[in-house]
Design a protein around this motif. Structure first.
Motif: not given
Length: 232
Positions: A133-135, A170-172, A190-195, A212-219
């Protein structure tokens, strides 16, 4: 004549337990292998100093550099027995700890150490990672902003755009929550370039594919968006 008996009384607390876990993680040899020190370094190695410092932080809940040497001085027998090293308070003086911080701040060396630590943890604890999970999150405070510093004003999830902040990606391992890669960047990023860099570090650090990669998207527009998922 009977020799007088000398008794040494120390507070052991949780030091042996913490040391056993740090030893199992292999922190000391991994740090010494990936973070070389200056040729004039004397006393305990950087790896040993780091482990003693981490033991103090975890046991006392105190990260201040100038509190470590007095703590060690009151527990020399315990620390020497646990580490089987000739521990001396000067080994964990505040200037020595500042040198450790400077040594581990090298991004390339830290990345290599981080990957080796992940590989060691997967083997020792028999972990079978299936999902990462990446957040990102932010931490703000009443700090001063400098042009090239980490503390910058940016979009605040805490609704405090007036306070400087740092951003942490953080990638956990999920659901364990074990961090496998951590990036700290200026707070206006910004968040997007960090993934993409985080995914690359996960792949290199774990040495595995098919995760499996779980990336939280912004609201957006006040509505939550489903997390993106894909294979690593």
């Amino acid at each position: 004549m009977t020799e007088p008996l000398t008794l040494t009384t120390e507070r052991v607390d949780d030091i042996p337990l913490l040391w056993a876990h740090l030893e199992r993680m292999g922190l000391q040899p991994l740090l010494d292998a990936h973070v070389p020190t200056h040729g004039n370094w004397v006393g305990l190695s950087l790896g040993w100093v780091s482990v003693l410092w981490l033991t103090h932080i975890l046991s006392e809940g105190d990260h201040r550099l100038n509190h470590v040497a007095p703590w060690a001085k009151q527990r020399l027998h315990t620390l020497r027995e646990c580490t089987e090293q000739p521990v001396h308070p000067l080994d964990v003086s505040d200037d020595r700890l500042a040198t450790v911080l400077a040594a581990v701040s090298d991004d390339m060396r830290w990345s290599a150490f981080e990957g080796a630590l992940n590989q060691h943890a997967l083997r020792v604890y028999d972990l079978q990672p299936a999902c990462v999970r990446l957040d990102s999150t932010t931490a703000n405070g009443h700090w001063s902003v400098t042009e090239d510093g980490l503390l910058q004003c940016g979009h605040s999830t805490d609704h405090r755009p007036d306070l400087p902040q740092v951003k942490i990606m953080v990638s956990a391992l999920d659901p364990l929550g074990m961090p496998v890669a951590t990036d700290i960047v200026p707070g206006q990023r910004a968040d997007d370039p960090l993934y993409v860099p985080a995914i690359a570090r996960v792949r290199e650090g774990l040495g595995r594919r098919g995760l499996l990669l779980d990336r939280d998207s912004p609201r957006r527009a006040g509505r939550p968006i489903q997390a993106d998922r894909g294979g690593v």
